[in-house]
Design a protein around this motif. Sequence first.
Motif, PDB file in Angstrom:
ATOM      1  N   HIS A  18      40.347  37.453  48.572  1.00  0.00           N
ATOM      2  CA  HIS A  18      41.076  38.655  49.000  1.00  0.00           C
ATOM      3  C   HIS A  18      41.956  39.173  47.865  1.00  0.00           C
ATOM      4  CE1 HIS A  18      39.718  38.664  53.111  1.00  0.00           C
ATOM      5  NE2 HIS A  18      40.145  37.430  53.309  1.00  0.00           N
ATOM      6  N   ALA A  19      42.535  38.265  47.096  1.00  0.00           N
ATOM      7  CA  ALA A  19      43.360  38.675  45.953  1.00  0.00           C
ATOM      8  C   ALA A  19      42.523  39.458  44.951  1.00  0.00           C
ATOM      9  CB  ALA A  19      43.993  37.455  45.295  1.00  0.00           C
ATOM     10  N   LEU A  20      41.314  38.987  44.686  1.00  0.00           N
ATOM     11  CA  LEU A  20      40.421  39.695  43.771  1.00  0.00           C
ATOM     12  C   LEU A  20      40.100  41.086  44.304  1.00  0.00           C
ATOM     13  CD1 LEU A  20      38.448  39.789  41.311  1.00  0.00           C
ATOM     14  CD2 LEU A  20      36.712  38.984  42.923  1.00  0.00           C
ATOM     15  N   LYS A  21      39.774  41.179  45.573  1.00  0.00           N
ATOM     16  CA  LYS A  21      39.422  42.477  46.166  1.00  0.00           C
ATOM     17  C   LYS A  21      40.613  43.447  46.110  1.00  0.00           C
ATOM     18  CE  LYS A  21      35.261  41.329  47.101  1.00  0.00           C
ATOM     19  NZ  LYS A  21      34.207  41.782  46.194  1.00  0.00           N
ATOM     20  N   LEU A  22      41.811  42.929  46.336  1.00  0.00           N
ATOM     21  CA  LEU A  22      43.001  43.773  46.227  1.00  0.00           C
ATOM     22  C   LEU A  22      43.178  44.248  44.791  1.00  0.00           C
ATOM     23  CD1 LEU A  22      45.512  45.125  47.367  1.00  0.00           C
ATOM     24  CD2 LEU A  22      46.731  42.964  46.999  1.00  0.00           C
ATOM     25  N   ALA A  23      43.019  43.353  43.836  1.00  0.00           N
ATOM     26  CA  ALA A  23      43.142  43.737  42.426  1.00  0.00           C
ATOM     27  C   ALA A  23      42.122  44.822  42.075  1.00  0.00           C
ATOM     28  CB  ALA A  23      42.953  42.521  41.524  1.00  0.00           C
ATOM     29  N   GLN A  24      40.888  44.656  42.527  1.00  0.00           N
ATOM     30  CA  GLN A  24      39.864  45.662  42.257  1.00  0.00           C
ATOM     31  C   GLN A  24      40.260  47.012  42.851  1.00  0.00           C
ATOM     32  OE1 GLN A  24      36.597  43.487  44.027  1.00  0.00           O
ATOM     33  NE2 GLN A  24      35.805  42.855  42.024  1.00  0.00           N
ATOM     34  N   SER A  25      40.780  47.003  44.068  1.00  0.00           N
ATOM     35  CA  SER A  25      41.184  48.247  44.733  1.00  0.00           C
ATOM     36  C   SER A  25      42.348  48.911  44.013  1.00  0.00           C
ATOM     37  CB  SER A  25      41.570  47.971  46.182  1.00  0.00           C
ATOM     38  OG  SER A  25      40.457  47.527  46.910  1.00  0.00           O
ATOM     39  N   LEU A  26      43.328  48.113  43.611  1.00  0.00           N
ATOM     40  CA  LEU A  26      44.482  48.662  42.903  1.00  0.00           C
ATOM     41  C   LEU A  26      44.074  49.258  41.566  1.00  0.00           C
ATOM     42  CD1 LEU A  26      47.129  45.912  43.688  1.00  0.00           C
ATOM     43  CD2 LEU A  26      47.166  48.282  44.499  1.00  0.00           C
ATOM     44  N   ILE A  27      43.214  48.563  40.848  1.00  0.00           N
ATOM     45  CA  ILE A  27      42.748  49.069  39.556  1.00  0.00           C
ATOM     46  C   ILE A  27      41.958  50.359  39.755  1.00  0.00           C
ATOM     47  CG2 ILE A  27      41.185  48.587  37.622  1.00  0.00           C
ATOM     48  CD1 ILE A  27      42.138  45.613  37.894  1.00  0.00           C
ATOM     49  N   HIS A  28      41.118  50.379  40.782  1.00  0.00           N
ATOM     50  CA  HIS A  28      40.339  51.585  41.083  1.00  0.00           C
ATOM     51  C   HIS A  28      41.268  52.768  41.395  1.00  0.00           C
ATOM     52  CE1 HIS A  28      36.926  53.971  42.338  1.00  0.00           C
ATOM     53  NE2 HIS A  28      37.574  54.267  43.460  1.00  0.00           N
ATOM     54  N   ALA A  29      42.391  52.482  42.042  1.00  0.00           N
ATOM     55  CA  ALA A  29      43.377  53.519  42.363  1.00  0.00           C
ATOM     56  C   ALA A  29      44.314  53.806  41.185  1.00  0.00           C
ATOM     57  CB  ALA A  29      44.184  53.117  43.595  1.00  0.00           C
ATOM     58  N   GLN A  30      44.019  53.232  40.029  1.00  0.00           N
ATOM     59  CA  GLN A  30      44.754  53.432  38.782  1.00  0.00           C
ATOM     60  C   GLN A  30      46.188  52.913  38.833  1.00  0.00           C
ATOM     61  OE1 GLN A  30      44.181  57.513  37.572  1.00  0.00           O
ATOM     62  NE2 GLN A  30      42.011  57.179  37.224  1.00  0.00           N
ATOM     63  N   HIS A  31      46.391  51.844  39.580  1.00  0.00           N
ATOM     64  CA  HIS A  31      47.671  51.147  39.569  1.00  0.00           C
ATOM     65  C   HIS A  31      47.632  50.079  38.480  1.00  0.00           C
ATOM     66  CE1 HIS A  31      49.460  52.660  43.361  1.00  0.00           C
ATOM     67  NE2 HIS A  31      48.189  52.871  43.669  1.00  0.00           N
ATOM     68  N   THR A  32      48.788  49.725  37.972  1.00  0.00           N
ATOM     69  CA  THR A  32      48.885  48.645  36.997  1.00  0.00           C
ATOM     70  C   THR A  32      48.948  47.328  37.752  1.00  0.00           C
ATOM     71  OG1 THR A  32      50.082  50.086  35.493  1.00  0.00           O
ATOM     72  CG2 THR A  32      50.242  47.713  35.090  1.00  0.00           C
ATOM     73  N   VAL A  33      48.086  46.384  37.348  1.00  0.00           N
ATOM     74  CA  VAL A  33      48.011  45.083  38.005  1.00  0.00           C
ATOM     75  C   VAL A  33      48.205  43.992  36.968  1.00  0.00           C
ATOM     76  CG1 VAL A  33      46.520  43.489  39.288  1.00  0.00           C
ATOM     77  CG2 VAL A  33      46.405  45.938  39.755  1.00  0.00           C
ATOM     78  N   GLN A  34      49.085  43.055  37.285  1.00  0.00           N
ATOM     79  CA  GLN A  34      49.218  41.833  36.503  1.00  0.00           C
ATOM     80  C   GLN A  34      48.943  40.675  37.443  1.00  0.00           C
ATOM     81  OE1 GLN A  34      53.189  41.988  34.648  1.00  0.00           O
ATOM     82  NE2 GLN A  34      52.108  42.194  32.705  1.00  0.00           N
ATOM     83  N   VAL A  35      48.369  39.617  36.882  1.00  0.00           N
ATOM     84  CA  VAL A  35      48.097  38.421  37.680  1.00  0.00           C
ATOM     85  C   VAL A  35      48.671  37.215  36.961  1.00  0.00           C
ATOM     86  CG1 VAL A  35      46.016  39.362  38.755  1.00  0.00           C
ATOM     87  CG2 VAL A  35      45.818  38.047  36.649  1.00  0.00           C
ATOM     88  N   PHE A  36      48.857  36.167  37.735  1.00  0.00           N
ATOM     89  CA  PHE A  36      49.260  34.885  37.160  1.00  0.00           C
ATOM     90  C   PHE A  36      48.625  33.809  38.026  1.00  0.00           C
ATOM     91  CE2 PHE A  36      51.850  31.256  36.038  1.00  0.00           C
ATOM     92  CZ  PHE A  36      52.087  31.449  34.682  1.00  0.00           C
ATOM     93  N   PHE A  37      47.869  32.920  37.388  1.00  0.00           N
ATOM     94  CA  PHE A  37      47.195  31.831  38.086  1.00  0.00           C
ATOM     95  C   PHE A  37      48.074  30.588  37.995  1.00  0.00           C
ATOM     96  CE2 PHE A  37      44.055  34.870  36.800  1.00  0.00           C
ATOM     97  CZ  PHE A  37      43.191  34.943  37.880  1.00  0.00           C
ATOM     98  N   TYR A  38      48.455  30.072  39.156  1.00  0.00           N
ATOM     99  CA  TYR A  38      49.409  28.978  39.238  1.00  0.00           C
ATOM    100  C   TYR A  38      48.920  27.965  40.268  1.00  0.00           C
ATOM    101  CZ  TYR A  38      54.113  26.876  39.518  1.00  0.00           C
ATOM    102  OH  TYR A  38      55.188  26.011  39.488  1.00  0.00           O
ATOM    103  N   GLN A  39      49.433  26.768  40.217  1.00  0.00           N
ATOM    104  CA  GLN A  39      49.079  25.681  41.131  1.00  0.00           C
ATOM    105  C   GLN A  39      47.552  25.536  41.172  1.00  0.00           C
ATOM    106  OE1 GLN A  39      51.286  26.750  44.671  1.00  0.00           O
ATOM    107  NE2 GLN A  39      53.183  25.910  43.858  1.00  0.00           N
ATOM    108  N   ASP A  40      46.957  25.425  42.352  1.00  0.00           N
ATOM    109  CA  ASP A  40      45.504  25.191  42.438  1.00  0.00           C
ATOM    110  C   ASP A  40      44.665  26.387  41.999  1.00  0.00           C
ATOM    111  OD1 ASP A  40      45.717  22.562  43.253  1.00  0.00           O
ATOM    112  OD2 ASP A  40      45.643  23.045  45.385  1.00  0.00           O
ATOM    113  N   ALA A  41      45.254  27.560  41.871  1.00  0.00           N
ATOM    114  CA  ALA A  41      44.501  28.736  41.432  1.00  0.00           C
ATOM    115  C   ALA A  41      44.041  28.614  39.985  1.00  0.00           C
ATOM    116  CB  ALA A  41      45.322  29.999  41.610  1.00  0.00           C
TER     117      ALA A  41
END
Length: 122
Positions: A18-41
Motif C-alpha cells: 500500500h505504501a508503494l501504491k501511495l507513493a506512485q499516486s503521489l508522484i503521478h499527482a506531482q507531489h514530492t515524495v521522500q521515503v525511508f526504509f526502517y526496521q523490517d522494511a
Amino acid sequence: MMTLLLLTLPSTSPIAWHALKLAQSLIHAQHTVQVFFYQDAVTIANGLSWRPQDEPSLGQEWQGLGIDLPVCVTAALNRGITDEDNAKRHQLSTTNLLPGFRMAGLGELADAMMIAERTLQF
C-alpha cells in the motif's frame, strides 16, 4: 507538498505494498515524495531475496519510481543487508543491497521529518 513515507514493515506485508501504491499516486499527482526504509522494511532492499516469477518484487517496484531510497544502515546490517562500503568496514564477504537503494543514518530520517508537511508510517 512534501510527504515522507516511513516504511517499517517487510515486503511480505500487504501494507508495505500500500505504501508503494501511495507513493506512485503521489508522484503521478506531482507531489514530492521522500521515503525511508526502517526496521523490517529494510528487507525490501535485499538483492538476494528471491520471488517466484509470477510474483512481483517490492524492491524492484520501488527501484522503478526513480526516487531516492535511503535504508537505515543499522537496521540493514542487523538483518544481513549491506552495501560495498559497509561490507569492507565490517569485513563481510559480499554485498546485497539492491541498486538504487542506499544506506543512511537516522539523522537523515530526522531531517526529512522536520521538512515534511506530513509523515505516514507503514
